[in-house]
Design an enzyme around this catalytic site. Structure first.
Site, PDB file in Angstrom:
ATOM      1  CB  VAL A 140      11.209   1.455   1.585  1.00  0.00           C
ATOM      2  CG1 VAL A 140      11.737   0.097   2.051  1.00  0.00           C
ATOM      3  CG2 VAL A 140      11.279   1.560   0.065  1.00  0.00           C
ATOM      4  CD  GLU A 141      13.388   4.016   6.463  1.00  0.00           C
ATOM      5  OE1 GLU A 141      13.422   4.199   7.689  1.00  0.00           O
ATOM      6  OE2 GLU A 141      14.159   4.596   5.667  1.00  0.00           O
ATOM      7  CG  MET A 142       8.006   3.888   9.844  1.00  0.00           C
ATOM      8  SD  MET A 142       8.436   5.029  11.179  1.00  0.00           S
ATOM      9  CE  MET A 142       7.089   4.719  12.319  1.00  0.00           C
TER      10      MET A 142
END
Length: 328
Positions: A140-142
């Protein structure tokens, strides 16, 4: 005529008393409690004594590096903004990742994070180095697919191989995922934020106004230090959110890490350092203002209802915990 003579005399006497007279006994008592119960923030984070300038420089470059995200849209600084007067957060309830999807929790500040006893809201990372490894590979993040892909990008860069070699001179193969995280952690260890409160603790009695000192007294009287203790005023223990009065949340907190029933709805107690700059608040980012956060914490954790006046006093004190270079 007498009034004209006395007025300058009285003004001179008042000025003399303000300049040359020491702090009141009450101020000395408050400062003593601040020093004993909270204490000043240390000048350096644990482990920083081993960080070289080249390691820190590499870590700073990596902290702002968008190549560490799949579509090269995100860096560590995207969610933990430290530029200008930003306080190590993005000031959003939850943060959007590389492809626009938001995470489940509010991004905590990176400022002073190396003083915390664990990292993340649920404590799943032991230290800054372990924490730095997580977001890069988080889908979800990087959203990078693997450590291998991360290192491929680093090795293909014109500058990084040399910078890694200089930062890790004793390593035959310095470009590793572990070293990448270690460099970011080294830079983050430089993010120490001294405040006016620290000046007050160290003996500058003018660093906090009378109203702010009264706010500290209200902070103590309300029982806030039962969770927010030590020189971070938090960051050193876990607590159940809604300890006295239920706080509705679907996030099970530390239970997701330990699977122990007693860890349901348990989170790391956040530090109150820079708290007036890092809203919105709580693990879910649902509390918009610092005033509301103070009132809700008092109710849910301590079982008390603070008046508006008491809340304002405490918020005044919390403002003294802000980084002197970032506070308005």
């Amino acid at each position: 005529m007498l009034k004209q003579i006395l007025t300058p005399f009285l003004m001179t006497a008042l000025l003399f008393s303000l300049v040359f007279c020491g702090p009141s006994e009450e101020t000395k008592e408050i400062q003593g409690k601040a020093k004993q119960i909270i204490g000043a923030l240390p000048e350096k984070m644990p482990g920083s004594e081993n960080d070289s300038e080249k390691l820190i420089s590499l870590g700073k470059k990596l902290y702002f590096e968008k190549k560490l995200s799949m579509n090269e849209s995100q860096s560590c600084n995207s969610c933990h903004n430290i530029e200008g007067k930003s306080a190590g957060v993005d000031n959003l309830p939850t943060s959007p990742g590389a492809f626009g999807k938001n995470g489940d929790r509010n991004s905590p500040t990176v400022l002073n994070a190396g003083f915390h006893f664990v990292q993340f809201w649920d404590g799943r990372a032991a230290d800054l180095k372990a924490q730095a490894k997580g977001p890069i590979l988080n889908p979800v993040e990087m959203a990078m697919p693997s450590e291998k892909e991360v290192l491929k990008r680093i090795n293909e860069d014109a500058e990084y191989p040399k910078l890694f070699a200089e930062a890790f001179p004793n390593d035959k193969a310095p470009v590793t995922y572990d070293n990448l995280a270690g460099a970011i952690a080294a830079f983050e260890r430089t993010l120490v934020t001294p405040s006016r409160f620290d000046d007050f603790v160290k003996g500058d009695f003018k660093a906090m106004s009378k109203a702010e000192q009264e706010g500290f007294k209200s902070f103590l009287a309300a029982g806030c230090t039962s969770c927010h203790s030590g020189n971070l005023l938090g960051g050193n223990s876990y607590r159940k959110v809604g300890l006295v009065n239920e706080y509705k949340t679907e996030d099970l907190g530390r239970f997701n890490v330990t699977k122990k029933p007693e860890d349901k709805f348990v989170f790391k107690v956040p530090s109150l350092r820079n708290i007036t700059l890092t809203g919105p608040y709580f693990h879910d980012g649902k509390i918009a203002t610092i005033e509301e956060a103070v009132q809700k914490m008092a109710y849910h954790q301590l079982g008390i209802n603070l008046s508006e006046e008491e809340t304002k006093k405490i918020v005044l004190f919390l403002g003294t915990l802000a980084d002197k270079n970032r506070a308005n």
